[in-house]
Design a protein around this motif. Structure first.
Motif, PDB file in Angstrom:
ATOM      1  N   ARG A 179       7.402  32.186  43.132  1.00 38.58           N
ATOM      2  CA  ARG A 179       8.101  32.663  41.927  1.00 38.58           C
ATOM      3  C   ARG A 179       7.766  34.137  41.667  1.00 38.58           C
ATOM      4  N   HIS A 195     -12.813  30.687  29.691  1.00 41.55           N
ATOM      5  CA  HIS A 195     -11.722  29.826  29.222  1.00 41.55           C
ATOM      6  C   HIS A 195     -10.366  30.497  29.412  1.00 41.55           C
ATOM      7  N   ASN A 209       4.186  28.753  42.504  1.00 42.10           N
ATOM      8  CA  ASN A 209       4.038  29.845  41.533  1.00 42.10           C
ATOM      9  C   ASN A 209       3.940  31.198  42.213  1.00 42.10           C
ATOM     10  N   MET A 241      -6.060  30.569  29.793  1.00 41.11           N
ATOM     11  CA  MET A 241      -4.950  30.059  28.988  1.00 41.11           C
ATOM     12  C   MET A 241      -3.823  29.624  29.932  1.00 41.11           C
ATOM     13  N   ASN A 242      -3.044  28.667  29.479  1.00 42.61           N
ATOM     14  CA  ASN A 242      -2.020  28.031  30.316  1.00 42.61           C
ATOM     15  C   ASN A 242      -0.625  28.623  30.050  1.00 42.61           C
ATOM     16  N   PRO A 243       0.151  29.043  31.050  1.00 39.47           N
ATOM     17  CA  PRO A 243      -0.139  29.013  32.479  1.00 39.47           C
ATOM     18  C   PRO A 243      -0.956  30.213  32.929  1.00 39.47           C
ATOM     19  N   LEU A 303      -4.961  27.024  17.217  1.00 39.77           N
ATOM     20  CA  LEU A 303      -3.702  26.497  17.755  1.00 39.77           C
ATOM     21  C   LEU A 303      -3.593  24.974  17.663  1.00 39.77           C
ATOM     22  N   SER A 328     -11.811  23.547  27.146  1.00 41.24           N
ATOM     23  CA  SER A 328     -11.026  24.028  26.003  1.00 41.24           C
ATOM     24  C   SER A 328     -11.830  24.020  24.721  1.00 41.24           C
ATOM     25  N   LYS A 382      10.227  37.370  41.749  1.00 41.50           N
ATOM     26  CA  LYS A 382      10.349  38.299  40.621  1.00 41.50           C
ATOM     27  C   LYS A 382       9.886  39.703  40.990  1.00 41.50           C
ATOM     28  N   MET A 429       7.513  28.535  22.764  1.00 40.33           N
ATOM     29  CA  MET A 429       7.717  27.087  22.940  1.00 40.33           C
ATOM     30  C   MET A 429       7.505  26.432  21.581  1.00 40.33           C
ATOM     31  N   ASN A 444      -8.105  27.649  20.436  1.00 38.08           N
ATOM     32  CA  ASN A 444      -7.811  26.229  20.160  1.00 38.08           C
ATOM     33  C   ASN A 444      -8.238  25.790  18.769  1.00 38.08           C
ATOM     34  N   ILE A 492       0.334  33.699  34.101  1.00 36.72           N
ATOM     35  CA  ILE A 492       1.103  34.480  33.118  1.00 36.72           C
ATOM     36  C   ILE A 492       0.266  34.939  31.933  1.00 36.72           C
TER      37      ILE A 492
HETATM   38  C1  LIG Z   1      -5.247  24.338  25.722  1.00 35.74           C
HETATM   39  C2  LIG Z   1      -6.182  25.422  25.991  1.00 35.74           C
HETATM   40  O1  LIG Z   1      -7.383  25.190  26.231  1.00 35.74           O
HETATM   41  C3  LIG Z   1      -5.756  26.864  25.868  1.00 35.74           C
HETATM   42  C4  LIG Z   1      -4.313  27.108  26.059  1.00 35.74           C
HETATM   43  O2  LIG Z   1      -3.849  27.303  27.160  1.00 35.74           O
HETATM   44  S1  LIG Z   1      -3.337  27.119  24.647  1.00 35.74           S
HETATM   45  C5  LIG Z   1      -1.726  27.342  25.278  1.00 35.74           C
HETATM   46  C6  LIG Z   1      -1.449  28.797  25.610  1.00 35.74           C
HETATM   47  N1  LIG Z   1      -0.137  28.905  26.221  1.00 35.74           N
HETATM   48  C7  LIG Z   1       1.002  29.034  25.497  1.00 35.74           C
HETATM   49  O3  LIG Z   1       0.969  29.110  24.267  1.00 35.74           O
HETATM   50  C8  LIG Z   1       2.275  29.074  26.292  1.00 35.74           C
HETATM   51  C9  LIG Z   1       3.469  29.375  25.404  1.00 35.74           C
HETATM   52  N2  LIG Z   1       4.649  29.472  26.249  1.00 35.74           N
HETATM   53  C10 LIG Z   1       4.997  30.634  26.901  1.00 35.74           C
HETATM   54  O4  LIG Z   1       4.330  31.639  26.820  1.00 35.74           O
HETATM   55  C11 LIG Z   1       6.236  30.614  27.745  1.00 35.74           C
HETATM   56  O5  LIG Z   1       7.055  29.514  27.354  1.00 35.74           O
HETATM   57  C12 LIG Z   1       5.942  30.470  29.271  1.00 35.74           C
HETATM   58  C13 LIG Z   1       5.281  31.746  29.802  1.00 35.74           C
HETATM   59  C14 LIG Z   1       5.074  29.267  29.558  1.00 35.74           C
HETATM   60  C15 LIG Z   1       7.258  30.266  29.971  1.00 35.74           C
HETATM   61  O6  LIG Z   1       8.030  31.452  29.739  1.00 35.74           O
HETATM   62  P1  LIG Z   1       9.558  31.312  29.330  1.00 35.74           P
HETATM   63  O7  LIG Z   1      10.171  32.640  29.491  1.00 35.74           O
HETATM   64  O8  LIG Z   1       9.665  30.644  28.044  1.00 35.74           O
HETATM   65  O9  LIG Z   1      10.133  30.294  30.359  1.00 35.74           O
HETATM   66  P2  LIG Z   1      10.419  30.545  31.862  1.00 35.74           P
HETATM   67  O10 LIG Z   1      11.585  31.497  32.017  1.00 35.74           O
HETATM   68  O11 LIG Z   1      10.542  29.181  32.435  1.00 35.74           O
HETATM   69  O12 LIG Z   1       9.113  31.211  32.499  1.00 35.74           O
HETATM   70  C16 LIG Z   1       8.976  32.614  32.496  1.00 35.74           C
HETATM   71  C17 LIG Z   1       8.039  32.913  33.581  1.00 35.74           C
HETATM   72  O13 LIG Z   1       6.780  32.337  33.281  1.00 35.74           O
HETATM   73  C18 LIG Z   1       6.221  31.805  34.480  1.00 35.74           C
HETATM   74  N3  LIG Z   1       5.969  30.397  34.305  1.00 35.74           N
HETATM   75  C19 LIG Z   1       6.642  29.528  33.543  1.00 35.74           C
HETATM   76  N4  LIG Z   1       6.059  28.348  33.577  1.00 35.74           N
HETATM   77  C20 LIG Z   1       4.996  28.484  34.421  1.00 35.74           C
HETATM   78  C21 LIG Z   1       3.982  27.632  34.880  1.00 35.74           C
HETATM   79  N5  LIG Z   1       3.917  26.365  34.443  1.00 35.74           N
HETATM   80  N6  LIG Z   1       3.045  28.098  35.752  1.00 35.74           N
HETATM   81  C22 LIG Z   1       3.102  29.359  36.167  1.00 35.74           C
HETATM   82  N7  LIG Z   1       4.045  30.246  35.780  1.00 35.74           N
HETATM   83  C23 LIG Z   1       4.956  29.792  34.902  1.00 35.74           C
HETATM   84  C24 LIG Z   1       7.147  32.049  35.572  1.00 35.74           C
HETATM   85  O14 LIG Z   1       6.775  33.267  36.215  1.00 35.74           O
HETATM   86  C25 LIG Z   1       8.463  32.252  34.884  1.00 35.74           C
HETATM   87  O15 LIG Z   1       9.185  33.097  35.683  1.00 35.74           O
HETATM   88  P3  LIG Z   1      10.603  32.560  36.147  1.00 35.74           P
HETATM   89  O16 LIG Z   1      11.561  33.066  35.079  1.00 35.74           O
HETATM   90  O17 LIG Z   1      10.782  33.197  37.493  1.00 35.74           O
HETATM   91  O18 LIG Z   1      10.584  31.063  36.180  1.00 35.74           O
END
Ligand SMILES: CC(=O)CC(=O)SCCNC(=O)CCNC(=O)[C@H](O)C(C)(C)COP(=O)(O)OP(=O)(O)OC[C@H]1O[C@@H](n2cnc3c(N)ncnc32)[C@H](O)[C@@H]1OP(=O)(O)O
Ligand SMILES: NC(=O)C1=CN([C@@H]2O[C@H](COP(=O)(O)OP(=O)(O)OC[C@H]3O[C@@H](n4cnc5c(N)ncnc54)[C@H](OP(=O)(O)O)[C@@H]3O)[C@@H](O)[C@H]2O)C=CC1
Length: 293
Positions: free
Chosen positions: A54, A142, A51, A144-146, A195, A121, A58, A228, A192, A149
């Motif tokens: 990456r 707490h 990461n 958030m994933n990832p 969501l 969570s 960027k 997503m 959560n 970002i």
């Molecule tokens: C469960 C809990 O307790 C709480 C929670 O976390 S709830 C969940 C909260 N999170 C979400 O809702 C995530 C929703 N998804 C997103 O925001 C986006 O899909 C995402 C940021 C994950 C990926 O972004 P994307 O533009 O759709 O895909 P992608 O182009 O692959 O990734 C964009 C950038 O995000 C970053 N990224 C993607 N996946 C990553 C990961 N798993 N780890 C770290 N960075 C990541 C990278 O910097 C990536 O850059 P690159 O283009 O160089 O790969």
């Protein structure tokens, strides 16, 4: 006593723990990263390295910043390697007994003034705090994933969390470049609470045959502009974590609307936990994800 946070301990080097260690190291903190085995820690370090690379690619950080950040993270195979930490963030599996066991082993090793935080969570901060020797210096931080970002961090005080602990945690979150939202300590806090019922409802939509895996995710990506689809997101979070959160909501709020979908239970029982096991609502073992239903 106001704690000056310089050294961080992170327990659990899974997707969240490694992300937390990543952002702390980039912000200049020394981090001791702990897990149950060295190979778990090494896979966490590999995740961090990927990461960071990456982010360099960027143009978000320099190559020098990447290598300096990596140098600040040390593997902590034994919990006593966290004894100098000013703040320890627990990010092990979403299981209350596991978390309590970690705290019982960890607390005697910590400095009296060290702050203990959990990245849970959903689980009650007040109840977890009461199982430690420092409820005044226990707090929910707490992420958030990832983690590298997502901007948000939910801060959750237990009933006994002191102001100094809250203020020191707020300063820490600002220093790592995140924005806080303060949630009261009730099941699954804010993000959560909102969501996961949506994700659970998406699984019911699949279970009842209203849509397919792909049509449900397409519907929400193109119909609600979600980055997503909900089933893709469930696989990303981890289906075990999703089920744990729904169970905490169901038991904590005693409302049948939070009952976990039987299909989610089935996937977890099969060990199909999503991305982290290469299979959930999608099969990730090939070049592109393929729906498993
Ligand atoms: C469960 C809990 O307790 C709480 C929670 O976390 S709830 C969940 C909260 N999170 C979400 O809702 C995530 C929703 N998804 C997103 O925001 C986006 O899909 C995402 C940021 C994950 C990926 O972004 P994307 O533009 O759709 O895909 P992608 O182009 O692959 O990734 C964009 C950038 O995000 C970053 N990224 C993607 N996946 C990553 C990961 N798993 N780890 C770290 N960075 C990541 C990278 O910097 C990536 O850059 P690159 O283009 O160089 O790969
Ligand atoms: N996934 C998500 O989107 C989010 C999760 N969270 C929370 O973060 C925490 C971790 O979740 P996540 O990273 O997804 O989970 P993962 O399953 O990816 O990682 C959990 C890590 O903890 C390890 N572990 C298990 N038992 C212990 C122990 N006794 N001591 C130290 N490490 C242990 C696991 O090892 P092993 O695999 O060998 O069991 C694994 O490496 C949970 O509380 C979760 O609710 C918070 C925000 C978002």
């Amino acid at each position: 006593m106001v704690v000056e946070i310089k050294k961080i301990g992170v327990i659990g080097s899974g997707q969240m723990g490694s992300g937390i260690a990543h952002v702390c190291a980039v912000a200049g903190y020394d981090v001791a990263l702990s897990d149950i085995s060295m190979d778990r820690i090494e896979s966490g370090l590999a995740n961090i390295n990927g990461n960071l690379a990456r982010q360099v690619q960027k143009g978000q950080i320099s190559e020098e910043a990447r290598s300096q950040a990596l140098a600040r993270i040390s593997p902590a195979v034994d919990l006593d390697m966290l004894s100098e930490a000013d703040l320890v963030i627990e990010s092990a599996v979403e299981n209350e007994q596991v978390k309590r066991k970690i705290f019982s082993q960890l607390c005697p090793l910590l400095k009296p003034e060290a702050i203990l935080a959990t990245n849970t969570s959903s689980i009650s901060i007040t109840r977890l705090a009461a199982s430690t020797d420092r409820p005044e210096r226990f707090i929910g931080i707490h992420f958030m994933n990832p983690v590298p970002i997502m901007e948000l961090v939910e801060l959750v005080r237990g009933i006994a969390t002191e102001d100094e602990t809250f203020e020191a945690s707020k300063d820490f979150v600002a220093k790592i470049g995140k924005t806080i939202a303060v949630a009261e300590d009730f099941p699954a806090f804010m993000v959560n609470r909102i969501l996961l019922p949506m994700i659970n409802e998406a699984i019911y939509t699949l279970y009842e045959g209203v849509g397919s895996v792909e049509s449900i995710d397409t519907a929400m990506k193109l119909g609600a502009n979600h980055p997503m689809g909900p089933l893709q997101l469930a696989d990303f979070i981890g289906l075990d974590t999703c089920l744990s959160i729904m169970q905490v909501l169901y038991e904590g709020l005693a409302d049948s609307k939070y009952r976990p979908c039987p299909l989610l239970v089935k996937y977890v029982e099969a060990g199909w936990l999503g991305r982290k096991t290469q299979r959930g609502f999608y099969d990730y073992r090939g070049d592109t994800p393929v729906p498993t239903r």
